[in-house]
Design an enzyme around this catalytic site. Sequence first.
Site, PDB file in Angstrom:
ATOM      1  N   GLN A 163       3.001  -2.268 -11.028  1.00  0.00           N
ATOM      2  CA  GLN A 163       3.415  -1.960  -9.455  1.00  0.00           C
ATOM      3  C   GLN A 163       2.779  -3.324  -8.655  1.00  0.00           C
ATOM      4  OE1 GLN A 163       0.130   1.427  -9.433  1.00  0.00           O
ATOM      5  NE2 GLN A 163       1.832   2.210  -7.773  1.00  0.00           N
ATOM      6  N   HIS A 183       8.055  -3.185  -8.091  1.00  0.00           N
ATOM      7  CA  HIS A 183       8.044  -3.841  -6.530  1.00  0.00           C
ATOM      8  C   HIS A 183       8.530  -5.297  -6.346  1.00  0.00           C
ATOM      9  CE1 HIS A 183       5.224  -0.378  -5.884  1.00  0.00           C
ATOM     10  NE2 HIS A 183       6.515  -0.105  -5.514  1.00  0.00           N
ATOM     11  N   SER A 228      -4.587   1.995 -11.674  1.00  0.00           N
ATOM     12  CA  SER A 228      -3.699   2.404 -10.387  1.00  0.00           C
ATOM     13  C   SER A 228      -4.261   3.795 -10.043  1.00  0.00           C
ATOM     14  CB  SER A 228      -2.282   2.848 -10.955  1.00  0.00           C
ATOM     15  OG  SER A 228      -1.577   3.401  -9.824  1.00  0.00           O
TER      16      SER A 228
END
Length: 238
Positions: free
Chosen positions: A98, A116, A183
């Site tokens: 991420q 991303h 995360s």
Amino acid sequence: MENVLKLLKEANSTVIFTGAGMSTESGLPDFRSKDRGLWERFNPDELANVNALITNEAEFTKFYQYRLSEINKYNLHEGHSVLAKWEKDGIIDSIITQNVDAFHSDAGNQDVFELHGSFRDMHCHECHKQTDRESYLAGETTCECGGTIRPGIVLFGETLPQDTFRLAEERTKKADLFIVLGSSLSVTPANMFPMVAKENGAKLVIVNREPTELDSLADYTIHDMNIKQFLTELDDSL
Ligand code: ZN
């Protein structure tokens, strides 16, 4: 740890999933955290948006030059190096991340799925010509064509990279071990990957400072260890 080590040794295909916690161990502030992040100095909802690029180019550029210079202040940590070595040695298949700081590819990992996008390369928003981080920081922020140079990250208002998601999902389905590092698994649709792994029979390990929303799905959860320590200890025992 012994159980995780056993899983890692026995697995045919291990996929690693990294979030902000991986980068904060390099010192990089989590830009989502309220107290240390950049979000208080800038209004990210306005600037991290594709509309800002079009209507507020000067501020947009200042914001991303600042973020890039922040990223450049920090170095990879031993955890990144362990993952690069593991890919080379065939211990892991790939990394899904991420994070946009490009630390995994800087460390030498080849199979990295950046959900991303990343700050590794810059490109013109209009003609897509690629430029690099150095020239962007040096002030080359407008393309020959007149378009705005921008980082290769996904801005608010833009579509997530479908091909990257599809390929990451394929690897996830093939994995028999899926390890989440740093995360909270609260961002959709990124948090679907551990679920897909589990549905397809993988063992799930979650290493995160705080409990996550998917802890109940995990075979092992580790909350009392940082990622660097987790990876180096495993590596030492391999
Ligand atoms: Zn251009």
